[in-house]
Design a protein around this motif. Structure first.
Motif, PDB file in Angstrom:
ATOM      1  N   LEU A 185      -2.268   5.857   2.759  1.00 32.77           N
ATOM      2  CA  LEU A 185      -3.385   5.058   2.249  1.00 32.77           C
ATOM      3  C   LEU A 185      -3.791   3.966   3.225  1.00 32.77           C
ATOM      4  O   LEU A 185      -4.987   3.674   3.371  1.00 32.77           O
ATOM      5  CB  LEU A 185      -3.015   4.443   0.895  1.00 32.77           C
ATOM      6  N   ILE A 186      -2.828   3.358   3.907  1.00 31.95           N
ATOM      7  CA  ILE A 186      -3.189   2.277   4.813  1.00 31.95           C
ATOM      8  C   ILE A 186      -3.940   2.812   6.028  1.00 31.95           C
ATOM      9  O   ILE A 186      -4.900   2.192   6.509  1.00 31.95           O
ATOM     10  CB  ILE A 186      -1.941   1.459   5.228  1.00 31.95           C
ATOM     11  N   VAL A 187      -3.547   3.996   6.521  1.00 28.91           N
ATOM     12  CA  VAL A 187      -4.279   4.604   7.636  1.00 28.91           C
ATOM     13  C   VAL A 187      -5.635   5.095   7.165  1.00 28.91           C
ATOM     14  O   VAL A 187      -6.630   5.018   7.904  1.00 28.91           O
ATOM     15  CB  VAL A 187      -3.460   5.751   8.253  1.00 28.91           C
ATOM     16  N   TRP A 188      -5.718   5.591   5.949  1.00 27.68           N
ATOM     17  CA  TRP A 188      -6.984   6.062   5.384  1.00 27.68           C
ATOM     18  C   TRP A 188      -7.947   4.897   5.182  1.00 27.68           C
ATOM     19  O   TRP A 188      -9.153   5.080   5.133  1.00 27.68           O
ATOM     20  CB  TRP A 188      -6.717   6.763   4.058  1.00 27.68           C
ATOM     21  N   THR A 189      -7.408   3.693   5.082  1.00 28.60           N
ATOM     22  CA  THR A 189      -8.249   2.509   4.921  1.00 28.60           C
ATOM     23  C   THR A 189      -8.716   1.982   6.269  1.00 28.60           C
ATOM     24  O   THR A 189      -9.921   1.828   6.507  1.00 28.60           O
ATOM     25  CB  THR A 189      -7.492   1.406   4.161  1.00 28.60           C
ATOM     26  N   VAL A 190      -7.786   1.672   7.153  1.00 28.44           N
ATOM     27  CA  VAL A 190      -8.103   1.137   8.481  1.00 28.44           C
ATOM     28  C   VAL A 190      -7.248   1.896   9.496  1.00 28.44           C
ATOM     29  O   VAL A 190      -6.016   1.788   9.461  1.00 28.44           O
ATOM     30  CB  VAL A 190      -7.815  -0.376   8.572  1.00 28.44           C
ATOM     31  N   LEU A 191      -7.877   2.626  10.386  1.00 21.87           N
ATOM     32  CA  LEU A 191      -7.137   3.511  11.284  1.00 21.87           C
ATOM     33  C   LEU A 191      -6.188   2.764  12.208  1.00 21.87           C
ATOM     34  O   LEU A 191      -5.110   3.264  12.535  1.00 21.87           O
ATOM     35  CB  LEU A 191      -8.108   4.354  12.113  1.00 21.87           C
ATOM     36  N   ASN A 192      -6.579   1.549  12.653  1.00 21.90           N
ATOM     37  CA  ASN A 192      -5.682   0.874  13.595  1.00 21.90           C
ATOM     38  C   ASN A 192      -4.427   0.306  12.931  1.00 21.90           C
ATOM     39  O   ASN A 192      -3.573  -0.267  13.611  1.00 21.90           O
ATOM     40  CB  ASN A 192      -6.417  -0.212  14.382  1.00 21.90           C
ATOM     41  N   GLY A 251     -12.189  -3.053   4.214  1.00 22.95           N
ATOM     42  CA  GLY A 251     -10.861  -2.712   3.752  1.00 22.95           C
ATOM     43  C   GLY A 251      -9.730  -3.573   4.255  1.00 22.95           C
ATOM     44  O   GLY A 251      -8.559  -3.233   4.056  1.00 22.95           O
ATOM     45  N   TYR A 252     -10.031  -4.717   4.874  1.00 23.35           N
ATOM     46  CA  TYR A 252      -8.969  -5.490   5.514  1.00 23.35           C
ATOM     47  C   TYR A 252      -7.985  -6.091   4.512  1.00 23.35           C
ATOM     48  O   TYR A 252      -6.791  -6.212   4.806  1.00 23.35           O
ATOM     49  CB  TYR A 252      -9.576  -6.587   6.390  1.00 23.35           C
ATOM     50  N   SER A 253      -8.464  -6.505   3.350  1.00 20.60           N
ATOM     51  CA  SER A 253      -7.519  -7.086   2.392  1.00 20.60           C
ATOM     52  C   SER A 253      -6.604  -6.011   1.800  1.00 20.60           C
ATOM     53  O   SER A 253      -5.474  -6.314   1.394  1.00 20.60           O
ATOM     54  CB  SER A 253      -8.264  -7.835   1.283  1.00 20.60           C
ATOM     55  N   ILE A 254      -7.074  -4.759   1.746  1.00 14.64           N
ATOM     56  CA  ILE A 254      -6.181  -3.670   1.332  1.00 14.64           C
ATOM     57  C   ILE A 254      -5.088  -3.484   2.374  1.00 14.64           C
ATOM     58  O   ILE A 254      -3.932  -3.179   2.053  1.00 14.64           O
ATOM     59  CB  ILE A 254      -6.987  -2.383   1.111  1.00 14.64           C
ATOM     60  N   LEU A 255      -5.451  -3.682   3.620  1.00  6.81           N
ATOM     61  CA  LEU A 255      -4.462  -3.660   4.700  1.00  6.81           C
ATOM     62  C   LEU A 255      -3.435  -4.782   4.501  1.00  6.81           C
ATOM     63  O   LEU A 255      -2.237  -4.577   4.701  1.00  6.81           O
ATOM     64  CB  LEU A 255      -5.193  -3.799   6.032  1.00  6.81           C
TER      65      LEU A 255
END
Length: 415
Positions: free
Chosen positions: A176-183, A140-144
């Protein structure tokens, strides 16, 4: 087009360990052997498991998008070399998000008045090996990359004219961004901290009470969504953190060198495992470019600092997310890898773009900004060429490719 040209060939590569584990446990499914009968059966992952299972970091929102793409473009049953997974479909959401991220990062710079830097930034990211790697990663990094700058831009728009649509959109994007990558929560800490300080310092403005109320309701909306979707997985997350412990951590100089090297050139400081494509240690041209890029980032940060309060708060948002994450980790000592700091990559290069425009303004030649921009772009292109070529031509770990290479030996030993 430049990003897609370099990234599309990677969509078809075999999945490496982290990707394969995520696909097997959270997105598509896997083959399991029965302990009692020894029979191998296919176990499909349900949508509910996709959402609520968190026995390891799952990048949930990405997993839902990848699941949808794989449903629309499933594996071809007439292609035995493709197993039961269509890698291109699994990675498609990452590519789309990366292409969108080129626009959202430019919007951030436009919103603070750096239009020339906004024009340069997408080109720099489009040739940066680290950005290109995660633009075609089944994670999910590119969504971040997409949602982080979008959150910043929405907050700036909300503070500018106070319309509800900006604040509601910010509430959704924050969740959505937290749901993708918690950090990614560290980006939200920096962003909301900057908004809070701005509102406090402008508290005598008659518009501030309305803005503060809408900002608080936006955060409450994000918190409600997070409570609904994230609280049920909290016990699983805590159990995972306990299992992972602090094994293999290398904090301090070695990790910081890897982070700096990856941010500035897209390569690790020294070669590791099957990474391939070069590294920065004893790489004189790469070291020169890394120092140049770091200097431009400092120049860009200084330019923002000198412009006044609003720009200083914008600088805090661009600069602090990755350092906040690393600082917290040095205190808590969880098990991390250097690429967990990647949340700050587009924001760092926003500062580099600003610094490059300031360098161009100082050049004696007429049209200094295009000259400085072209020189920086050429330097990043040349230093990262081997890494980009390696990523384009080789999988990160040749797991599917190695299985295909030896499959005939095991299925037909006399062949």
């Amino acid at each position: 087009l430049l990003t897609a040209w370099q990234t599309v060939p990677r969509l078809d590569h075999g999945l490496w360990h982290d990707e394969g584990k995520a696909v097997a446990h959270f997105i598509v499914g896997r083959y399991d052997r029965s302990k009692s009968s020894g029979e191998v059966r296919y176990r499909e992952v349900t949508l509910l498991e996709n959402i609520w299972n968190y026995d390891s970091p799952s990048h949930t929102f990405y997993g839902i998008l990848a699941r949808g793409a794989h449903t629309v473009f499933p594996a071809h049953e007439d292609r035995p070399d493709r197993f039961f997974v269509n890698e291109s479909a699994i990675r498609l959401p990452s590519l789309v998000a990366a292409l969108g991220a080129l626009g959202t990062t430019a919007l951030v710079l436009c919103s603070i008045g750096y239009y020339r830097a906004a024009a340069l930034l997408p080109w720099l990211l489009a040739v940066h090996p680290w950005f290109l790697r995660y633009a075609a990663e089944a994670r999910g990094y590119s969504i971040l990359f997409l949602l982080g700058p979008l959150c910043i831009w929405l907050a700036f728009c909300g503070l500018r004219d106070g319309r509800w649509r900006w604040w509601l959109a910010l509430g959704v994007c924050q969740f959505l961004i937290v749901w993708t990558v918690l950090n990614s929560v560290y980006l939200l800490i920096a962003l909301n901290g900057a908004v809070f300080v701005w509102l406090i310092l402008r508290r005598r403005d008659p518009a501030v009470p309305s803005l503060a109320g809408r900002w608080l309701l936006s955060g409450l909306f994000s918190a409600m969504l997070a409570f609904w979707f994230l609280m049920p997985i909290l016990p699983q997350f805590l159990a995972y953190m306990e299992r992972s412990g602090t094994r293999g951590n290398i904090y301090g100089r070695d990790m910081l060198r890897d982070i700096f090297s990856a941010y500035t050139t897209g390569m690790r400081y020294q070669e590791f495992g099957g990474g391939g494509g070069g590294h920065l240690r004893r790489n004189v041209p790469g070291t020169i470019v890394a120092v140049l890029v770091g200097g431009l980032a400092i120049w860009g940060a200084w330019s923002l600092w000198r412009r006044g309060l609003a720009s200083r708060l914008a600088l805090a948002v661009l600069l602090l997310p990755a350092p906040l994450f690393y600082l917290h980790c040095t205190i808590q000592r969880p098990h991390i890898f250097f690429w967990y700091t990647i949340i700050g990559l587009p924001l760092f290069w926003a500062l580099v773009s600003i610094g490059c425009t300031k360098l161009g303004d100082r050049l004696p030649a007429r049209g200094g900004w295009p000259i400085a921009s072209a020189a920086l772009l050429a330097a990043i292109w040349l230093v990262g060429s081997n890494k980009r070529q390696f990523l384009r031509d080789h999988p990160i770990e040749a797991e599917r490719e190695s299985v295909l290479a030896v499959r005939g030996i095991f299925t037909d030993p006399l062949d």
